[in-house]
Write a protein that holds these residues in place. Structure first.
Motif, PDB file in Angstrom:
ATOM      1  N   ARG A  44      61.864   0.550  17.523  1.00  0.00           N
ATOM      2  CA  ARG A  44      62.280   1.543  18.509  1.00  0.00           C
ATOM      3  C   ARG A  44      62.219   2.925  17.874  1.00  0.00           C
ATOM      4  N   LEU A  45      62.161   3.947  18.716  1.00  0.00           N
ATOM      5  CA  LEU A  45      62.154   5.330  18.249  1.00  0.00           C
ATOM      6  C   LEU A  45      63.538   5.943  18.439  1.00  0.00           C
ATOM      7  N   GLU A  46      63.932   6.736  17.461  1.00  0.00           N
ATOM      8  CA  GLU A  46      65.258   7.369  17.542  1.00  0.00           C
ATOM      9  C   GLU A  46      65.242   8.666  16.742  1.00  0.00           C
ATOM     10  N   LYS A  47      65.845   9.692  17.292  1.00  0.00           N
ATOM     11  CA  LYS A  47      65.935  10.976  16.583  1.00  0.00           C
ATOM     12  C   LYS A  47      66.954  10.860  15.471  1.00  0.00           C
ATOM     13  N   GLN A  48      66.549  11.337  14.272  1.00  0.00           N
ATOM     14  CA  GLN A  48      67.391  11.220  13.083  1.00  0.00           C
ATOM     15  C   GLN A  48      67.637  12.576  12.422  1.00  0.00           C
ATOM     16  N   GLY A  49      67.401  13.658  13.168  1.00  0.00           N
ATOM     17  CA  GLY A  49      67.678  14.991  12.635  1.00  0.00           C
ATOM     18  C   GLY A  49      66.537  15.644  11.889  1.00  0.00           C
ATOM     19  N   ARG A  50      65.315  15.107  11.995  1.00  0.00           N
ATOM     20  CA  ARG A  50      64.164  15.733  11.358  1.00  0.00           C
ATOM     21  C   ARG A  50      63.417  16.595  12.366  1.00  0.00           C
ATOM     22  N   PHE A  51      63.001  17.817  11.940  1.00  0.00           N
ATOM     23  CA  PHE A  51      62.323  18.755  12.825  1.00  0.00           C
ATOM     24  C   PHE A  51      60.921  19.042  12.306  1.00  0.00           C
ATOM     25  N   ASN A  52      59.983  19.258  13.238  1.00  0.00           N
ATOM     26  CA  ASN A  52      58.618  19.589  12.837  1.00  0.00           C
ATOM     27  C   ASN A  52      58.454  21.093  12.677  1.00  0.00           C
ATOM     28  N   LYS A  53      57.213  21.550  12.448  1.00  0.00           N
ATOM     29  CA  LYS A  53      56.961  22.970  12.201  1.00  0.00           C
ATOM     30  C   LYS A  53      57.272  23.847  13.406  1.00  0.00           C
ATOM     31  N   LYS A  54      57.259  23.237  14.596  1.00  0.00           N
ATOM     32  CA  LYS A  54      57.581  23.991  15.810  1.00  0.00           C
ATOM     33  C   LYS A  54      59.069  23.934  16.142  1.00  0.00           C
ATOM     34  N   ASN A  55      59.841  23.423  15.182  1.00  0.00           N
ATOM     35  CA  ASN A  55      61.287  23.316  15.320  1.00  0.00           C
ATOM     36  C   ASN A  55      61.703  22.364  16.443  1.00  0.00           C
ATOM     37  N   HIS A  56      60.865  21.359  16.694  1.00  0.00           N
ATOM     38  CA  HIS A  56      61.197  20.323  17.660  1.00  0.00           C
ATOM     39  C   HIS A  56      61.686  19.095  16.905  1.00  0.00           C
ATOM     40  N   GLU A  57      62.798  18.515  17.344  1.00  0.00           N
ATOM     41  CA  GLU A  57      63.297  17.304  16.698  1.00  0.00           C
ATOM     42  C   GLU A  57      62.363  16.143  17.043  1.00  0.00           C
ATOM     43  N   VAL A  58      61.967  15.395  16.030  1.00  0.00           N
ATOM     44  CA  VAL A  58      60.991  14.320  16.238  1.00  0.00           C
ATOM     45  C   VAL A  58      61.656  12.961  16.031  1.00  0.00           C
ATOM     46  N   ASN A  59      61.003  11.940  16.588  1.00  0.00           N
ATOM     47  CA  ASN A  59      61.529  10.578  16.501  1.00  0.00           C
ATOM     48  C   ASN A  59      61.131   9.899  15.194  1.00  0.00           C
TER      49      ASN A  59
END
Length: 532
Positions: free
Chosen positions: A168-183
């Protein structure tokens, strides 16, 4: 104003994203306005959605083939595209496609770049250079994409797409270069339990995909849509290396990430071996393990060589209170139909024959438990390593020869453009296409051979796995279910020959024979095992 001319338009986008961004309507509007400004009449339009101009040959593009047919029948005067790379991005093919249209009386126009002429050698050279540049851009884009996806999986992150069952996918507090939280991808423990069951029943109990599908449905295990697991879905799951914690993107594989591992590596590898064996014409692995007879499909008449078939009959047994019970027999139909051709028995009690073989196998496993592990592994490792190196060297020679052949054809392209080549453009394009396909095939085979040689050179993992597999049979056999015993016997024994008075002869499979050859090199252990 130019004379009224009939126009065919071709629009193409390479990716689904371009389709969703309405890239084709943009091309269509621009080409229509351009044609109107020239005083031309658009009589037909073709749209290719999700078709790569670099990866897909013109011969495999329906729109190109239909347009070529229409050109041969003089149905239009101008082929109009938004930009010339919409026709293709292959430097060894697209210039010749353009040249073919022009030579057949069709003007080739780009609404952005103008008309493509081939009136002289300079025009031909410019035509080739344009698609050479487009091909180079496609190659660089492909390399950048593959490199980034490879980096993503090597970092232990999901590359995108449908999340496999068991995760499953779940957000864990990591953000990409566009400052979007990723799964992040995580194991779903409820689904993972089902995945483990599928692998265990497939490997240990001989369940096939169809039988697994029914078992899962009957036991309340449904897919994410609330329906039963299809056979094809189960097969894909059994092949998915991600279940051992390895992420993959194209030819790149990550290391094993324990936090993503659902099934152990040895169980996954055994599943692959069984799947491959079941697709072979003369496989020793049963397609299923149903039925009450232990040796079904393995028993042969020692007198005439015919395979014995399992039959049933209802008969009374002593002390059964007169009740009829189902009896299983291994019957020789050749004896029944042609008694003069076989001097053996008509049939043999399945219960008695199964019991004899069962005891013999348990004695064999007792002998197996005495095998010296380290010496066996080293001996087999050296033999496999020599074979792997020989295969790699042979494939490398074939690959090098085919690469030189491709380069020789490519060197003819400029000559073909200038009209000095001994090959025609169409023939040269076909030769390059065929050689490139064969080269890709050899490249894959060579990479696989190198990977195998490297694995054997670094460790004895494969030999250890074979040793451990045989020893696991020895440890588990006595306490196994009927289904599990069938799976083990099919891999241990090639055939069981039975004669009058239940004289039994077991022919072991080659890997097991080699095992005994090593244990007792002075004896004829490769010969069948006879039981009187």
């Amino acid at each position: 104003m130019n004379e009224q001319k009939r126009v065919y338009c071709l629009y193409r986008v390479s990716t689904k994203g371009q389709v969703e961004k309405d890239d084709i309507p943009m091309q269509k509007q621009y080409c229509r306005e351009f044609a109107e400004g020239q005083g031309w009449t658009v009589i037909k339009e073709f749209s290719e959605k999700g078709v790569s101009g670099f990866k897909v040959s013109a011969a495999d593009r329906d729109a190109i083939q239909e347009i070529r047919q229409a050109a041969a029948e003089d149905k239009f005067d101008i082929l109009l595209v938004y930009m010339f790379d919409r026709l293709g991005r292959r430097d060894d093919e697209t210039p010749f496609v353009v040249e073919w249209f022009v030579r057949n009386g069709i003007e080739v126009w780009s609404a952005v770049e103008g008309q493509q002429r081939i009136d002289n050698h300079v025009d031909k050279l410019m035509n080739y250079i344009r698609y050479w540049q487009a091909s180079g851009e496609s190659i660089k884009t492909s390399i950048r994409t593959k490199t980034r996806l490879s980096q993503i999986v090597q970092e232990g992150r999901f590359r995108g797409g449908t999340v496999p069952y068991g995760y499953r996918l779940e957000k864990q507090g990591r953000f990409n270069k566009k400052n979007h939280e990723v799964n992040e991808i995580l194991v779903d423990e409820n689904e993972a339990a089902v995945v483990r069951t599928i692998f265990e029943k497939y490997v240990n109990e001989g369940y096939g995909a169809q039988r697994l599908s029914r078992w899962l449905y009957d036991n309340g295990h449904l897919n994410r849509k609330g329906t039963n697991f299809a056979n094809t879905t189960i097969i894909k799951m059994l092949k998915n290396i991600m279940y051992v914690g390895i992420l993959r993107s194209g030819g790149t594989q990550s290391e094993i990430f324990p936090e993503l591992q659902i099934v152990p590596m040895d169980l996954f590898q055994r599943a692959q071996e069984l799947m491959e064996a079941r697709t072979m014409r003369h496989s020793n692995v049963p397609f299923n393990s149903k039925g009450k007879a232990l040796l079904s499909g393995m028993v042969y008449c020692a007198h005439c060589g015919s395979k014995l078939v399992l039959t049933t009959s209802n008969g009374k047994r002593p002390y059964s209170g007169g009740k009829r019970e189902l009896r299983l027999r291994y019957s020789c139909h050749n004896k029944i139909r042609h008694p003069q051709d076989c001097d053996g028995q008509t049939g043999y009690s399945a219960e008695k024959l199964d019991g004899i073989v069962d005891k013999v196998v348990m004695r064999l496993f007792e002998r197996m438990m005495t095998a010296p592990r380290s010496k066996l592994i080293q001996q087999k490792r050296e033999k496999e390593l020599a074979l792997a190196h020989a295969a790699t060297e042979n494939l490398q020679k074939l690959y090098d020869a085919k690469f030189r052949e491709l380069e020789s054809y490519k060197s003819e392209i400029i000559k073909a453009i200038n009209g000095t080549s001994g090959f025609g453009a169409d023939i040269l394009g076909e030769m390059i296409e065929e050689t490139r396909a064969k080269l890709a095939e050899l490249h894959d085979e060579l990479e696989q051979a190198k990977a195998k040689a490297a694995e054997l050179g670094c460790s004895a993992v494969s030999i250890q796995a074979e040793y451990d597999k045989i020893m696991s049979w020895a440890e588990l056999y006595a306490e196994s279910s009927m289904e599990a015993k069938k799976m083990i016997l099919r891999q241990l024994i090639n055939r069981v020959n039975v004669g009058k008075g239940f004289e039994v002869e077991l022919e072991l499979n080659i890997s097991v024979k080699q095992f005994f050859d090593f244990l007792h090199p002075e004896g004829d252990t490769a010969a069948p095992i006879r039981v009187a």
